[in-house]
Design an enzyme around this catalytic site. Structure first.
Site, mmCIF file in Angstrom:
data_model
loop_
_atom_site.group_PDB
_atom_site.id
_atom_site.type_symbol
_atom_site.label_atom_id
_atom_site.label_comp_id
_atom_site.label_asym_id
_atom_site.label_seq_id
_atom_site.Cartn_x
_atom_site.Cartn_y
_atom_site.Cartn_z
ATOM 1 N N LYS A 179 0.711 -1.213 -0.112
ATOM 2 C CA LYS A 179 0.142 0.049 0.002
ATOM 3 C C LYS A 179 0.824 1.274 0.023
ATOM 4 C CE LYS A 179 -3.753 2.061 2.779
ATOM 5 N NZ LYS A 179 -4.705 1.749 3.776
ATOM 6 N N SER B 153 -9.749 1.678 3.011
ATOM 7 C CA SER B 153 -8.782 2.511 2.067
ATOM 8 C C SER B 153 -7.782 1.707 1.346
ATOM 9 C CB SER B 153 -8.119 3.762 2.872
ATOM 10 O OG SER B 153 -7.131 2.885 3.783
ATOM 11 N N SER C 162 -9.791 -0.514 7.289
ATOM 12 C CA SER C 162 -9.078 -0.496 5.677
ATOM 13 C C SER C 162 -8.410 -1.808 5.184
ATOM 14 C CB SER C 162 -8.083 0.943 5.879
ATOM 15 O OG SER C 162 -8.900 1.903 5.576
HETATM 16 N N1 GLN Z 1 -12.858 4.144 6.613
HETATM 17 C C1 GLN Z 1 -12.404 4.464 7.843
HETATM 18 C C2 GLN Z 1 -12.054 6.064 7.756
HETATM 19 O O1 GLN Z 1 -12.312 6.581 6.738
HETATM 20 C C3 GLN Z 1 -11.180 3.871 7.919
HETATM 21 C C4 GLN Z 1 -9.994 4.015 7.265
HETATM 22 C C5 GLN Z 1 -8.835 3.160 7.463
HETATM 23 O O2 GLN Z 1 -8.801 2.083 8.198
HETATM 24 N N2 GLN Z 1 -7.827 3.585 7.000
HETATM 25 O O3 GLN Z 1 -11.310 6.642 8.344
#
Ligand code: GLN
Length: 468
Positions: free
Chosen positions: A62, A137, A161
Site C-alpha cells: 500500500k 482505504s 481499511s
Molecule cells: N474508513 C475508515 C475511515 O475512513 C477507516 C480508514 C482506515 O482504516 N484507514 O477513516
C-alpha cells in the site's frame, strides 16, 4: 516451484508484470509499478538462494508504507513526488525474507475513506464488477490480490481499511492486535489506531506474512514486547469445543439481509465443525462511528500538521512564509482530508476539547470493556465485516456521513485494539462477495487464523475468482 527450480524468480515476477500490464488499466489498483527495481532485486536475490518461504515472492505494498528509493505518495498531491530516504520496518523485514516488490497500491488519500475514490490519482475498480468500488482505504491492495496482479499485498487498517476492502473483493484481510506489527515507516493517519496487515488469497498466506512482519521494534514505541507464536503452525483446522460468540448488535436493521444470511450460514457451518455457538452482547457498538470519527480526525489533524511545504513534499510558494504554508496545504490536500483536518481541529480546540475529544477517549474505554467482558465468555467473536456488499462508484461520495456509517462493523475492533480477520463467506444475488469477520482477544492472532482456516477448508468460496 521456486525451490524445485520449476520456475525462476525472473519468470515468476515477469508473469505478474504481464498480468499487471493486461488488467491494471481496468482495476487501477497500482499507483506505481516498480519493474526496474524488481528486476535489479531479482539479480541480487538469484545469487543468494534461500529457504525462506517468501524468497522471490512478488508482493504489492500500500502506498502509505515507506519504501526506500520508491515513491510513497499516500495517493495525495502533497506527497506526489516523495521518495522516502528510509525503509519501513515491515518492508525491511520482507526484504530480509527475500520478497520482490511489484509496486505500490492505490488508497483513499492518507487512508481516509472506505472506497478508494478519494485518491488524488485514480479510482480503483472492484475486479468483480467495474462499476463498484473495491472498498477502502486499502482498495488498491485488495483489488490487486483479487485480480491476480500479485500473490499478496500489505494494507493498513485504522478503522477497517484492510478488512472492508478484503470483504468487498473476496479475499482475506487481517488486522493484527495494536502493537503486534511495527508502524515505523507507515505514514501516520491516527497513530493510536493504525496497524499494518496482510491481504492475501487464503488464510495460510496470511499467517505466513504475519509471521514475517510482526514483532517488537524499538523504532516504534507502541510496538509490543509480546512473543510471537508460530502462526502457520497453529493452522490445525481443529476448532472442536472452541466457543464462538455471536453479538446481537451486529445483526440489526442496518445490515443487508443477504449479508446476514451468508454470515448465519457460516455460523452453522462452524457449529457443524464442532464449535460451540454462544449469543453475546457488545453493548456499545452503536457509538463506534461517533467515537471513532472524533478520535481519528483529531489525531489526523495533528499528524497532518507536518505537511507544510518546508521539509519535504509539495511546496507552493507565497509572499510570506505563512502564505507558503496556506498555499501548499490548500493545493496539496483533497476535500476529504481537509474535512477531517477541520473536524479534528474543532474537536481538539479549547472549549470543545472536553465535550468531544475527552468524551470520545472516555467512550473508547467502554469498547475495551465490551471486548474484555465478551472474551471472558467466548474464545472468538463472529460478525459480518461490512453491512452490505461493494457499493457503486459515486454512490456515497456526496454524503460523507453515509460513507462513515459503512464502517460500523469494523471500527470497535480498532478502538479496542484487538485483532480481526475477514474471510469470504459467500456471494449476494448480484454475485458480489460477502465477508465474515472473525475477532480475537489481544494477541490471539493464532486463534483467529486457525478459526478462519477451519472454516475456509470446509467451504469453496475462495475458489471462485473474478472473471477479469
Ligand atoms: N474508513 C475508515 C475511515 O475512513 C477507516 C480508514 C482506515 O482504516 N484507514 O477513516
Amino acid at each position: 516451484m521456486i525451490t524445485g527450480k520449476e520456475v525462476s524468480l525472473k519468470e515468476l515476477s515477469s508473469a505478474f508484470f504481464e498480468r499487471i500490464d493486461k488488467v491494471d488499466d481496468k482495476t487501477c489498483a497500482f499507483v506505481t509499478v516498480s519493474k526496474d527495481y524488481a528486476f535489479k532485486r531479482i539479480d541480487v536475490l538469484s545469487k543468494e538462494r534461500s529457504e525462506n518461504p517468501l524468497y522471490g515472492i512478488p508482493l504489492a505494498v500500500k502506498d502509505n508504507i515507506c519504501t526506500k528509493g520508491i515513491k510513497t505518495t499516500c495517493s495525495s498531491k502533497i506527497l506526489e513526488d516523495f521518495i522516502p530516504p528510509y525503509e519501513s520496518t515491515v518492508t525491511e523485514k520482507l526484504l530480509n525474507a527475500g520478497y520482490v516488490l511489484l509496486g505500490k497500491t492505490n488508497l483513499d488519500e492518507f487512508a481516509m475513506g472506505s472506497s478508494t475514490e478519494s485518491s488524488a490519482f485514480r479510482i480503483t475498480k472492484n475486479p468483480w464488477s467495474p462499476d463498484r468500488t473495491p472498498g477502502g482505504s486499502s482498495g488498491g491492495s485488495a483489488a490487486a490480490v483479487a485480480a491476480d496482479e500479485c500473490i499478496a499485498a500489505l494494507g493498513s487498517d485504522t478503522g477497517g481499511s484492510i478488512r472492508q476492502p478484503a470483504s468487498y473483493c473476496g479475499v482475506v484481510g487481517l488486522k493484527p492486535t495494536y502493537g503486534r506489527v511495527s508502524r515505523y515507516g507507515l505514514v501516520a493517519f491516527a497513530s493510536s489506531l493504525d496497524q499494518i496487515g496482510p491481504i492475501t488469497k487464503n488464510v495460510r498466506d496470511s499467517a505466513l506474512l504475519l509471521q514475517v512482519i510482526s514483532g517488537h521494534d524499538k523504532r516504534d514505541s507502541t510496538s509490543a514486547l509480546e512473543s510471537l507464536p508460530d502462526f502457520t503452525g497453529s493452522l490445525t483446522g481443529d476448532i472442536k469445543g472452541v466457543k464462538f460468540g455471536i453479538p446481537e448488535e451486529y445483526f440489526t436493521e442496518g445490515i443487508d439481509s443477504e449479508v446476514k444470511e451468508c454470515v448465519k450460514n457460516a455460523v452453522k457451518k462452524i457449529e457443524s465443525l464442532g464449535a460451540e455457538i454462544v449469543e453475546i452482547n457488545l453493548p456499545h457498538t452503536e457509538y463506534a462511528v461517533a467515537t471513532y470519527y472524533i478520535l481519528a480526525t483529531s489525531e489526523a489533524s495533528s499528524n497532518l500538521a507536518r505537511y507544510d511545504g518546508v521539509k519535504y513534499g509539495l511546496r507552493v510558494s507565497g509572499k510570506e512564509l505563512s502564505d507558503m504554508y496556506l498555499n501548499t496545504r490548500a493545493r496539496g490536500f483533497g476535500t476529504e482530508v481537509k474535512r477531517r483536518i477541520m473536524l479534528g481541529t474543532y474537536a481538539l480546540s479549547s472549549g470543545y476539547y472536553d465535550a468531544y475529544y475527552k468524551k470520545a477517549q472516555q467512550a473508547r474505554t467502554l469498547f475495551i470493556k465490551d471486548f474484555k467482558e465478551a472474551f471472558k465468555k467466548v474464545d472468538i467473536i463472529i460478525t459480518p465485516t461490512t453491512p452490505d456488499t461493494a457499493f457503486k462508484i459515486g454512490e456515497k461520495t456526496e454524503d460523507p456521513l453515509l460513507m462513515y456509517l459503512n464502517d460500523i462493523c469494523t471500527l470497535s475492533v480498532n478502538l479496542a485494539g484487538v485483532p480481526a480477520i475477514s474471510i469470504p463467506c459467500g456471494f449476494d444475488s448480484a454475485g458480489m462477495p460477502v465477508g465474515l469477520q472473525i475477532i480475537g482477544n489481544y494477541f490471539a492472532e493464532d486463534r483467529i487464523l486457525n478459526a478462519a482456516y477451519a472454516y475456509e477448508q470446509s467451504v469453496e468460496w475462495s475458489k471462485r475468482r473474478p472473471a477479469i
